[in-house]
Enzyme design. Structure first.
Site, PDB file in Angstrom:
ATOM      1  N   HIS A   1      -4.590  15.331  -9.165  1.00 33.34           N
ATOM      2  CA  HIS A   1      -4.115  14.751  -7.810  1.00 33.34           C
ATOM      3  C   HIS A   1      -4.842  13.294  -8.572  1.00 33.34           C
ATOM      4  CE1 HIS A   1      -8.834  13.305  -7.793  1.00 33.34           C
ATOM      5  NE2 HIS A   1      -9.191  15.181  -7.159  1.00 33.34           N
TER       6      HIS A   1
ATOM      7  N   GLU B   1     -10.513  21.966  -5.698  1.00 32.30           N
ATOM      8  CA  GLU B   1     -12.350  22.215  -6.217  1.00 32.30           C
ATOM      9  C   GLU B   1     -13.075  22.881  -6.468  1.00 32.30           C
ATOM     10  OE1 GLU B   1     -12.625  21.088  -9.125  1.00 32.30           O
ATOM     11  OE2 GLU B   1     -12.366  19.368  -9.677  1.00 32.30           O
TER      12      GLU B   1
END
EC number: 5.4.2.11
Length: 249
Positions: free
Chosen positions: A10, A88
């Site tokens: 990202h 994550e």
């Protein structure tokens, strides 16, 4: 004929810009992060990549990066699959802490071990912590036993691999070109798996934000080649910036 897979971390998040540990906390992109995602889309378009399917996590920084990149690619219509398994790495009690302050308190070596080692977990969050994933309705359908309170990279790989085997690998085996928009450590886990990287070498692998990493895979999904799109020197500098985030001033 090789299969093509792109791993895209990202764009810069609000906590990336503040140098904080983020993990499973759902933090959005900065304006720079949106620009990085758009530029990633342009780089993939210049490469001539035509995707068949995209995957992302349940965290908005990865979701919004994918949306921005697909818009720049003019491939907004692609089917998108979301999974918590691409989230994550859970940073436990480090989540929300400033990385430099944490390095000053615990030492750079300890913070680097927490950030980049393969099998060492940071301290866990407490079960009564308001940020525990069991209090987030996006995970309501999951067994509480699978929700992490901290993770090592090894734990992250163990979480990601079932999704790779059940969802992504079959698509690649079907000759589909696949884009994954995810996070530094969930992508490091896949990088380790694909490249059969040793536990020691993965310590020095840093994935920069917003730069597409293109893999070409054989018909048995072995790595034929991989490279960052765009300027390789810029990718190297960006990776070095990631490596330096846990150093005390």
């Amino acid at each position: 004929m090789t299969r093509k897979l792109v791993l895209l971390r990202h764009g810069q998040s609000q906590w990336n810009s503040m140098n904080r540990f983020t993990g499973w906390v759902d933090i959005g992109l900065t304006e720079q992060g949106h620009q990085e995602a758009t530029m990633a889309g342009h780089l993939m378009k210049e490469e001539g990549l035509e995707f068949d399917v995209a995957h992302t996590s349940l965290l908005k920084r990865a979701i919004h990066t994918l949306q921005d990149a697909l818009k720049a690619l003019d491939q907004d219509w692609l089917p998108i699959y979301k999974s918590w398994r691409l989230n994550e790495r859970h940073y436990g009690a480090l989540q929300g802490l400033d990385k430099i302050d944490t390095a000053a308190k615990h030492g750079e070596e300890q913070v680097n071990i927490w950030r980049r080692s393969y099998d060492i977990q940071p301290p866990p969050i407490d079960l009564d912590d308001p940020s525990h994933p069991m209090r987030d309705r996006r995970y309501a359908a999951l067994d509480r036993k699978v929700l992490p309170v901290t993770e090592s990279l090894k734990n992250t790989l163990e979480r990601v691999l079932p999704y790779w085997n059940d969802a992504i690998a079959p698509q690649l085996n079907d000759n589909k070109t696949v884009l994954i928009s995810a996070h530094g450590n969930s992508l490091r886990a896949l990088y380790k798996y694909l490249n059969q990287e040793s536990d020691e070498k993965i310590l020095n692998v840093n994935i920069p934000t917003g730069i597409p990493l293109l893999f070409e895979l054989s018909d048995t999904l072995q790595v034929v080649s991989y490279r960052y799109l765009g300027d390789p020197d810029a990718a190297q500098r960006a990776a070095e910036m990631v490596a330096n985030q846990g150093k005390a001033k």
